[in-house]
Design a protein around this motif. Structure first.
Motif, PDB file in Angstrom:
ATOM      1  N   VAL A  79       5.504  -5.943 -16.791  1.00 51.65           N
ATOM      2  CA  VAL A  79       5.211  -6.213 -14.706  1.00 51.65           C
ATOM      3  C   VAL A  79       3.668  -6.820 -14.589  1.00 51.65           C
ATOM      4  N   ASP A  80       3.116  -6.209 -14.475  1.00 55.58           N
ATOM      5  CA  ASP A  80       1.770  -6.709 -13.964  1.00 55.58           C
ATOM      6  C   ASP A  80       1.425  -8.583 -14.385  1.00 55.58           C
ATOM      7  N   GLN A  81       2.230  -8.968 -16.328  1.00 53.48           N
ATOM      8  CA  GLN A  81       2.669  -9.993 -15.568  1.00 53.48           C
ATOM      9  C   GLN A  81       3.660 -10.882 -14.873  1.00 53.48           C
ATOM     10  N   ALA A  82       3.862 -10.439 -14.700  1.00 50.51           N
ATOM     11  CA  ALA A  82       5.489 -11.112 -13.986  1.00 50.51           C
ATOM     12  C   ALA A  82       4.824 -10.796 -12.522  1.00 50.51           C
ATOM     13  N   LEU A  83       3.979 -10.101 -12.100  1.00 49.96           N
ATOM     14  CA  LEU A  83       3.046 -10.215 -10.658  1.00 49.96           C
ATOM     15  C   LEU A  83       2.027 -11.434 -10.285  1.00 49.96           C
ATOM     16  N   LEU A  84       1.556 -11.697 -11.703  1.00 48.76           N
ATOM     17  CA  LEU A  84       0.851 -11.943 -11.541  1.00 48.76           C
ATOM     18  C   LEU A  84       1.112 -14.074 -10.986  1.00 48.76           C
ATOM     19  N   PRO A  85       2.265 -14.560 -11.260  1.00 51.60           N
ATOM     20  CA  PRO A  85       2.244 -16.159 -10.433  1.00 51.60           C
ATOM     21  C   PRO A  85       2.044 -15.779  -9.081  1.00 51.60           C
ATOM     22  N   CYS A  86       2.786 -14.369  -8.472  1.00 46.62           N
ATOM     23  CA  CYS A  86       3.117 -14.209  -7.286  1.00 46.62           C
ATOM     24  C   CYS A  86       1.200 -13.576  -5.845  1.00 46.62           C
ATOM     25  N   GLY A  87       0.282 -13.840  -7.510  1.00 46.20           N
ATOM     26  CA  GLY A  87      -0.931 -13.450  -7.317  1.00 46.20           C
ATOM     27  C   GLY A  87      -1.187 -12.218  -6.593  1.00 46.20           C
ATOM     28  N   ARG A  88       0.048 -11.113  -7.257  1.00 48.09           N
ATOM     29  CA  ARG A  88      -0.392  -9.437  -7.009  1.00 48.09           C
ATOM     30  C   ARG A  88      -0.639  -9.193  -8.271  1.00 48.09           C
ATOM     31  N   GLN A  89      -1.085  -8.027  -7.690  1.00 45.10           N
ATOM     32  CA  GLN A  89      -1.535  -6.911  -9.015  1.00 45.10           C
ATOM     33  C   GLN A  89      -0.585  -5.317  -9.469  1.00 45.10           C
ATOM     34  N   LEU A  90      -0.990  -4.989 -10.265  1.00 46.51           N
ATOM     35  CA  LEU A  90      -0.334  -2.891 -10.121  1.00 46.51           C
ATOM     36  C   LEU A  90      -1.522  -2.413  -9.938  1.00 46.51           C
ATOM     37  N   LEU A  91      -1.887  -1.459  -8.923  1.00 46.18           N
ATOM     38  CA  LEU A  91      -2.146  -0.683  -8.642  1.00 46.18           C
ATOM     39  C   LEU A  91      -2.108   0.587  -8.734  1.00 46.18           C
ATOM     40  N   GLN A  92      -3.199   1.809  -8.943  1.00 46.96           N
ATOM     41  CA  GLN A  92      -2.366   2.875  -9.520  1.00 46.96           C
ATOM     42  C   GLN A  92      -2.889   3.473  -7.933  1.00 46.96           C
ATOM     43  N   THR A  93      -2.459   4.397  -7.409  1.00 48.13           N
ATOM     44  CA  THR A  93      -3.332   5.318  -6.226  1.00 48.13           C
ATOM     45  C   THR A  93      -3.326   6.632  -6.957  1.00 48.13           C
ATOM     46  N   ALA A  94      -4.177   7.830  -5.833  1.00 44.29           N
ATOM     47  CA  ALA A  94      -4.626   8.903  -6.111  1.00 44.29           C
ATOM     48  C   ALA A  94      -3.647   9.522  -6.523  1.00 44.29           C
ATOM     49  N   GLU A  95      -2.366   9.659  -6.413  1.00 46.90           N
ATOM     50  CA  GLU A  95      -1.611  10.237  -7.042  1.00 46.90           C
ATOM     51  C   GLU A  95      -0.936  10.078  -7.932  1.00 46.90           C
ATOM     52  N   GLY A  96      -0.899   9.097  -8.359  1.00 46.00           N
ATOM     53  CA  GLY A  96      -0.830   8.409 -10.182  1.00 46.00           C
ATOM     54  C   GLY A  96       0.723   7.177  -9.476  1.00 46.00           C
ATOM     55  N   ASN A  97       0.514   7.147  -8.622  1.00 43.09           N
ATOM     56  CA  ASN A  97       2.112   6.114  -8.232  1.00 43.09           C
ATOM     57  C   ASN A  97       1.170   4.901  -8.206  1.00 43.09           C
ATOM     58  N   TRP A  98       2.360   4.063  -8.194  1.00 38.88           N
ATOM     59  CA  TRP A  98       1.877   2.457  -8.146  1.00 38.88           C
ATOM     60  C   TRP A  98       2.237   1.591  -7.379  1.00 38.88           C
ATOM     61  N   VAL A  99       1.632   0.226  -6.450  1.00 39.36           N
ATOM     62  CA  VAL A  99       1.585  -0.029  -5.723  1.00 39.36           C
ATOM     63  C   VAL A  99       1.345  -1.852  -5.920  1.00 39.36           C
ATOM     64  N   THR A 100       1.781  -2.340  -5.125  1.00 37.91           N
ATOM     65  CA  THR A 100       0.729  -3.494  -5.579  1.00 37.91           C
ATOM     66  C   THR A 100      -0.290  -4.352  -4.142  1.00 37.91           C
ATOM     67  N   GLY A 101      -0.818  -5.031  -5.224  1.00 35.14           N
ATOM     68  CA  GLY A 101      -2.250  -5.408  -3.719  1.00 35.14           C
ATOM     69  C   GLY A 101      -2.360  -7.004  -4.352  1.00 35.14           C
ATOM     70  N   PHE A 102      -2.738  -7.916  -3.645  1.00 40.93           N
ATOM     71  CA  PHE A 102      -2.980  -9.025  -4.307  1.00 40.93           C
ATOM     72  C   PHE A 102      -4.387  -9.228  -4.634  1.00 40.93           C
ATOM     73  N   CYS A 103      -4.416  -9.980  -6.092  1.00 41.56           N
ATOM     74  CA  CYS A 103      -5.168  -9.973  -7.080  1.00 41.56           C
ATOM     75  C   CYS A 103      -6.454 -10.624  -6.293  1.00 41.56           C
ATOM     76  N   ASP A 104      -8.096 -10.362  -6.745  1.00 42.53           N
ATOM     77  CA  ASP A 104      -8.971 -10.549  -6.045  1.00 42.53           C
ATOM     78  C   ASP A 104      -9.076 -12.188  -5.846  1.00 42.53           C
ATOM     79  N   PRO A 105      -9.519 -13.155  -6.792  1.00 46.40           N
ATOM     80  CA  PRO A 105      -9.269 -14.077  -6.718  1.00 46.40           C
ATOM     81  C   PRO A 105      -7.884 -14.862  -5.379  1.00 46.40           C
ATOM     82  N   LEU A 106      -7.478 -14.076  -5.063  1.00 44.91           N
ATOM     83  CA  LEU A 106      -6.378 -15.010  -3.902  1.00 44.91           C
ATOM     84  C   LEU A 106      -6.319 -13.992  -3.154  1.00 44.91           C
TER      85      LEU A 106
END
Length: 184
Positions: free
Chosen positions: A11-38
């Motif tokens: 999933v991380d590799q699929a998101l990368l071309p979109c400038g997104r990355q997976l991030l884990q929340t405090a509750e253990g869930n997953w969201v996407t956010g912008f990659c730092d370079p973008l």
């Protein structure tokens, strides 16, 4: 499914071309956010950035709901949204450099952007959008709060040196010169 490291990596590799990355929340869930370079590129172009008054009000919310409770030992982790310490508009308005009307408008915009949430009428706390920051971005925001909260402190001086910024003179030499906080 994201608990499986192989699926998460795919999933991380699929998101990368979109400038997104997976991030884990405090509750253990997953969201996407912008990659730092973008995110850096967007900030450089001033795309999606907050207005100065919105940044100031967000800083006040974070100071009152995270930084101060953390300094008092009541906010026990590094996440922005993990504990429900709230602040009212009246408490925020004790900063007299921003009018109450401007704060109210900024809070409305910050709520719409997910940067601030409202628990009950008039009680604000950090919003879910802060969960979409990478760890590096979150650390920069913590450092920014230190620079705003105690600009003349030793930790602020160390942060400025690390960032290659000018270290301010001791407070006694600044009596006539406005501080960063004054300019905000």
């Amino acid at each position: 499914m994201l608990a499986d490291p192989a699926i998460r990596a795919a999933v991380d590799q699929a998101l990368l071309p979109c400038g997104r990355q997976l991030l884990q929340t405090a509750e253990g869930n997953w969201v996407t956010g912008f990659c730092d370079p973008l995110a850096d590129a967007l900030v450089a172009e001033e795309v999606g950035t907050l207005a100065a008054v919105d940044r100031a009000v967000l800083a006040l919310v974070l100071l009152h709901t995270v930084a101060i409770p953390r300094a008092r030992g009541r906010h026990r982790h590094s996440r922005w949204t993990g504990e429900a310490h709230t602040v009212t508009l009246a408490e925020l308005a004790s900063n007299r450099r921003i009018s109450k009307a401007a704060m109210r408008t900024a809070l409305r915009r910050l709520r719409a952007a997910g940067m601030v949430a409202e628990t009950t009428t008039g009680r604000y706390l950090p919003g879910p959008a802060l969960e979409r920051m990478s760890e590096a971005r979150s650390n920069l925001l913590w450092e920014d709060l230190i620079l705003v909260g105690r600009p003349g402190g030793q930790l602020a001086a160390a942060i400025r040196r690390q960032r290659g910024l000018e270290v301010p003179a001791p407070r006694s030499e600044l009596s006539e010169i406005p501080t960063e906080t004054d300019r905000m």
